[in-house]
Design a protein around this motif. Sequence first.
Motif, PDB file in Angstrom:
ATOM      1  N   SER A 116       4.044  62.580 -82.574  1.00 32.66           N
ATOM      2  CA  SER A 116       4.027  61.760 -81.370  1.00 32.66           C
ATOM      3  C   SER A 116       2.915  62.200 -80.435  1.00 32.66           C
ATOM      4  CB  SER A 116       5.391  61.863 -80.666  1.00 32.66           C
ATOM      5  OG  SER A 116       5.600  63.171 -80.155  1.00 32.66           O
ATOM      6  N   GLY A 117       2.897  61.597 -79.264  1.00 32.94           N
ATOM      7  CA  GLY A 117       1.911  61.960 -78.258  1.00 32.94           C
ATOM      8  C   GLY A 117       0.636  61.157 -78.394  1.00 32.94           C
ATOM      9  N   LEU A 118      -0.498  61.822 -78.152  1.00 33.59           N
ATOM     10  CA  LEU A 118      -1.788  61.154 -78.078  1.00 33.59           C
ATOM     11  C   LEU A 118      -2.399  60.978 -79.462  1.00 33.59           C
ATOM     12  CD1 LEU A 118      -3.185  62.975 -74.909  1.00 33.59           C
ATOM     13  CD2 LEU A 118      -1.982  60.773 -75.044  1.00 33.59           C
ATOM     14  N   VAL A 119      -1.747  60.119 -80.258  1.00 35.34           N
ATOM     15  CA  VAL A 119      -2.235  59.800 -81.603  1.00 35.34           C
ATOM     16  C   VAL A 119      -2.195  58.289 -81.786  1.00 35.34           C
ATOM     17  CG1 VAL A 119      -1.577  61.987 -82.656  1.00 35.34           C
ATOM     18  CG2 VAL A 119       0.067  60.115 -82.599  1.00 35.34           C
ATOM     19  N   LYS A 120      -3.080  57.784 -82.627  1.00 30.55           N
ATOM     20  CA  LYS A 120      -3.113  56.355 -82.890  1.00 30.55           C
ATOM     21  C   LYS A 120      -2.025  55.929 -83.868  1.00 30.55           C
ATOM     22  CE  LYS A 120      -8.096  55.994 -82.057  1.00 30.55           C
ATOM     23  NZ  LYS A 120      -9.421  55.654 -82.640  1.00 30.55           N
ATOM     24  N   LYS A 121      -1.495  56.906 -84.642  1.00 28.73           N
ATOM     25  CA  LYS A 121      -0.503  56.566 -85.656  1.00 28.73           C
ATOM     26  C   LYS A 121       0.743  57.450 -85.512  1.00 28.73           C
ATOM     27  CE  LYS A 121      -4.060  55.125 -88.969  1.00 28.73           C
ATOM     28  NZ  LYS A 121      -4.697  55.393 -90.294  1.00 28.73           N
ATOM     29  N   PRO A 122       1.475  57.302 -84.403  1.00 30.40           N
ATOM     30  CA  PRO A 122       2.729  58.052 -84.264  1.00 30.40           C
ATOM     31  C   PRO A 122       3.731  57.585 -85.310  1.00 30.40           C
ATOM     32  CG  PRO A 122       2.571  56.368 -82.568  1.00 30.40           C
ATOM     33  CD  PRO A 122       1.249  56.383 -83.287  1.00 30.40           C
ATOM     34  N   GLY A 172      -8.189  61.612 -75.682  1.00 25.76           N
ATOM     35  CA  GLY A 172      -7.604  62.468 -74.654  1.00 25.76           C
ATOM     36  C   GLY A 172      -6.856  63.676 -75.182  1.00 25.76           C
ATOM     37  N   ALA A 173      -6.653  63.754 -76.486  1.00 25.60           N
ATOM     38  CA  ALA A 173      -5.878  64.860 -77.067  1.00 25.60           C
ATOM     39  C   ALA A 173      -6.709  66.140 -77.074  1.00 25.60           C
ATOM     40  CB  ALA A 173      -5.428  64.501 -78.471  1.00 25.60           C
ATOM     41  N   LYS A 174      -6.179  67.203 -76.499  1.00 20.04           N
ATOM     42  CA  LYS A 174      -6.860  68.497 -76.444  1.00 20.04           C
ATOM     43  C   LYS A 174      -6.035  69.621 -77.064  1.00 20.04           C
ATOM     44  CE  LYS A 174     -10.136  66.501 -74.093  1.00 20.04           C
ATOM     45  NZ  LYS A 174     -11.404  66.138 -74.768  1.00 20.04           N
ATOM     46  N   TYR A 175      -4.735  69.405 -77.191  1.00 21.26           N
ATOM     47  CA  TYR A 175      -3.821  70.436 -77.697  1.00 21.26           C
ATOM     48  C   TYR A 175      -2.834  69.811 -78.678  1.00 21.26           C
ATOM     49  CZ  TYR A 175      -5.579  73.309 -73.879  1.00 21.26           C
ATOM     50  OH  TYR A 175      -6.409  74.010 -73.036  1.00 21.26           O
ATOM     51  N   LEU A 205      -6.999  71.924 -79.915  1.00 14.48           N
ATOM     52  CA  LEU A 205      -7.272  71.007 -81.013  1.00 14.48           C
ATOM     53  C   LEU A 205      -8.380  71.526 -81.927  1.00 14.48           C
ATOM     54  CD1 LEU A 205      -6.208  68.347 -82.118  1.00 14.48           C
ATOM     55  CD2 LEU A 205      -7.982  67.159 -80.816  1.00 14.48           C
ATOM     56  N   ASP A 206      -9.389  72.210 -81.357  1.00 13.31           N
ATOM     57  CA  ASP A 206     -10.447  72.740 -82.223  1.00 13.31           C
ATOM     58  C   ASP A 206      -9.939  73.877 -83.094  1.00 13.31           C
ATOM     59  OD1 ASP A 206     -10.183  74.470 -80.043  1.00 13.31           O
ATOM     60  OD2 ASP A 206     -12.337  74.816 -79.818  1.00 13.31           O
ATOM     61  N   ILE A 251       5.642  67.441 -84.153  1.00 13.97           N
ATOM     62  CA  ILE A 251       4.233  67.705 -83.869  1.00 13.97           C
ATOM     63  C   ILE A 251       3.790  66.706 -82.810  1.00 13.97           C
ATOM     64  CG2 ILE A 251       1.892  67.718 -84.802  1.00 13.97           C
ATOM     65  CD1 ILE A 251       3.124  68.408 -87.539  1.00 13.97           C
ATOM     66  N   LYS A 252       3.256  67.236 -81.700  1.00 11.32           N
ATOM     67  CA  LYS A 252       2.901  66.361 -80.580  1.00 11.32           C
ATOM     68  C   LYS A 252       1.500  66.688 -80.083  1.00 11.32           C
ATOM     69  CE  LYS A 252       4.823  64.640 -76.212  1.00 11.32           C
ATOM     70  NZ  LYS A 252       5.951  64.776 -75.234  1.00 11.32           N
ATOM     71  N   LEU A 253       0.688  65.670 -79.874  1.00 13.98           N
ATOM     72  CA  LEU A 253      -0.668  65.825 -79.347  1.00 13.98           C
ATOM     73  C   LEU A 253      -0.636  65.615 -77.840  1.00 13.98           C
ATOM     74  CD1 LEU A 253      -3.138  66.395 -81.284  1.00 13.98           C
ATOM     75  CD2 LEU A 253      -1.099  65.481 -82.412  1.00 13.98           C
ATOM     76  N   LEU A 254      -1.301  66.535 -77.119  1.00 15.63           N
ATOM     77  CA  LEU A 254      -1.211  66.564 -75.666  1.00 15.63           C
ATOM     78  C   LEU A 254      -2.591  66.690 -75.031  1.00 15.63           C
ATOM     79  CD1 LEU A 254       1.659  69.216 -75.447  1.00 15.63           C
ATOM     80  CD2 LEU A 254       1.934  66.752 -75.161  1.00 15.63           C
ATOM     81  N   ALA A 255      -2.682  66.285 -73.764  1.00 18.27           N
ATOM     82  CA  ALA A 255      -3.919  66.437 -73.007  1.00 18.27           C
ATOM     83  C   ALA A 255      -3.991  67.787 -72.313  1.00 18.27           C
ATOM     84  CB  ALA A 255      -4.038  65.318 -71.971  1.00 18.27           C
ATOM     85  N   GLU A 256      -2.841  68.356 -71.937  1.00 19.42           N
ATOM     86  CA  GLU A 256      -2.791  69.610 -71.190  1.00 19.42           C
ATOM     87  C   GLU A 256      -2.172  70.716 -72.041  1.00 19.42           C
ATOM     88  OE1 GLU A 256      -4.154  69.863 -68.248  1.00 19.42           O
ATOM     89  OE2 GLU A 256      -4.609  67.706 -68.109  1.00 19.42           O
ATOM     90  N   GLN A 257      -2.585  71.953 -71.765  1.00 20.18           N
ATOM     91  CA  GLN A 257      -2.048  73.102 -72.500  1.00 20.18           C
ATOM     92  C   GLN A 257      -0.559  73.258 -72.206  1.00 20.18           C
ATOM     93  OE1 GLN A 257      -4.301  76.881 -72.513  1.00 20.18           O
ATOM     94  NE2 GLN A 257      -2.392  77.890 -71.974  1.00 20.18           N
ATOM     95  N   PRO A 258       0.290  73.243 -73.236  1.00 18.22           N
ATOM     96  CA  PRO A 258       1.733  73.366 -72.997  1.00 18.22           C
ATOM     97  C   PRO A 258       2.162  74.823 -72.917  1.00 18.22           C
ATOM     98  CG  PRO A 258       1.334  73.012 -75.322  1.00 18.22           C
ATOM     99  CD  PRO A 258      -0.024  72.998 -74.655  1.00 18.22           C
ATOM    100  N   LYS A 259       3.340  75.028 -72.367  1.00 20.79           N
ATOM    101  CA  LYS A 259       3.980  76.337 -72.414  1.00 20.79           C
ATOM    102  C   LYS A 259       4.475  76.582 -73.837  1.00 20.79           C
ATOM    103  CE  LYS A 259       3.781  77.418 -67.991  1.00 20.79           C
ATOM    104  NZ  LYS A 259       3.073  78.623 -67.484  1.00 20.79           N
ATOM    105  N   THR A 260       4.471  77.843 -74.252  1.00 23.00           N
ATOM    106  CA  THR A 260       4.985  78.212 -75.564  1.00 23.00           C
ATOM    107  C   THR A 260       6.119  79.212 -75.403  1.00 23.00           C
ATOM    108  OG1 THR A 260       3.317  79.947 -75.772  1.00 23.00           O
ATOM    109  CG2 THR A 260       2.764  77.790 -76.664  1.00 23.00           C
TER     110      THR A 260
END
Length: 324
Positions: A116-122, A172-175, A205-206, A251-260
């Motif tokens: 889910s999240g910032l993906v074209k194919k959730p 927009g996905a960075k994490y 993401l890198d 698995i989720k794509l996000l714009a901001e760094q999440p807490k772990t």
Amino acid sequence: MTPPGKPDAPAPSPSRPSSSRREFLRQGGLATAGALVLGGGLELLTRRPGASAEAVASTGSLPQRVYHGPYDTKEPMSKIADITGYNNYYEFGLDKSDPARNAGKLKTRPWTVQISGLVKKPQTVDIDTLQSWFPLEDRLYRMRCVEGWSLVIPWLGFPLAALLRRIEPTSGAKYIQFTSLADPAQMPGVRDPVLNWPYSEALRLDEAMNPLTLLAVGLDGRILPNQNGAPLRLVVPWKYGFKNIKAITHIKLLAEQPKTTWSIAAPDEYGFYANVNPAVDHPRWSQATERRIGDLGRRPTLPFNGYAAQVAGLYKGMDLRRNF
């Protein structure tokens, strides 16, 4: 508290063939009826040379696996008994032997992974369908725990980058964030609030796109044991073992760094990056040396766990003492 629990490789290049899916399921000994309902996809895995289905059927075993691929460490593989019997996996208990003793009841089929999240194919995908999308690759990787011990582990899996290319992160996905199963009925450790369940980890993401980053479904050509993270776990060999989340369900794509999970539990001890760094000690453990399980004595810890040539460029210009 201590966290759960990673090539001497040149530039990325295509990996060699692995076992067929039929061989993989047969050798695992853990395949259920659900795992076997793969229809025509059962033969889609690339074959390891010399390991035909007919040979396995007649001998009951696979030829000795050889790890000389472009991503493999040249160090001797750890004993399978050590790899499967010495684990940090707090969902099954705090002692190193608890996961092997308690994880057998975990049901890994049926199993789905939500994307889910910032993906074209959730989508939500069955684990067997997910692994059928990609040829499985053998990788012999070092694993370094933040506690100061290490192993050399023969994973079987597929690059996380391959999955990311398939699901197409948006601009927009960075994490990328991963979440584990947290089922107190199957995981006795979840009944103890030692951590904030469910377990969660994340990468930039890198980092996720680096060819070393693996989603593992097997161990030395066989089904991944429950105590090692079945049916799907992350393997990031230049980071401390607690980053290598097990039993992934989301698995989720996000714009901001999440807490772990561990950065929430002890932010002064467990940073987001968790790169193996002999120059930056943990408050309770020196990182300058490590103890290889099964060996006597200690050995120097390598920067980025020996993978600096492949990953140091990801952190160019960063203060790795501050970004620990």
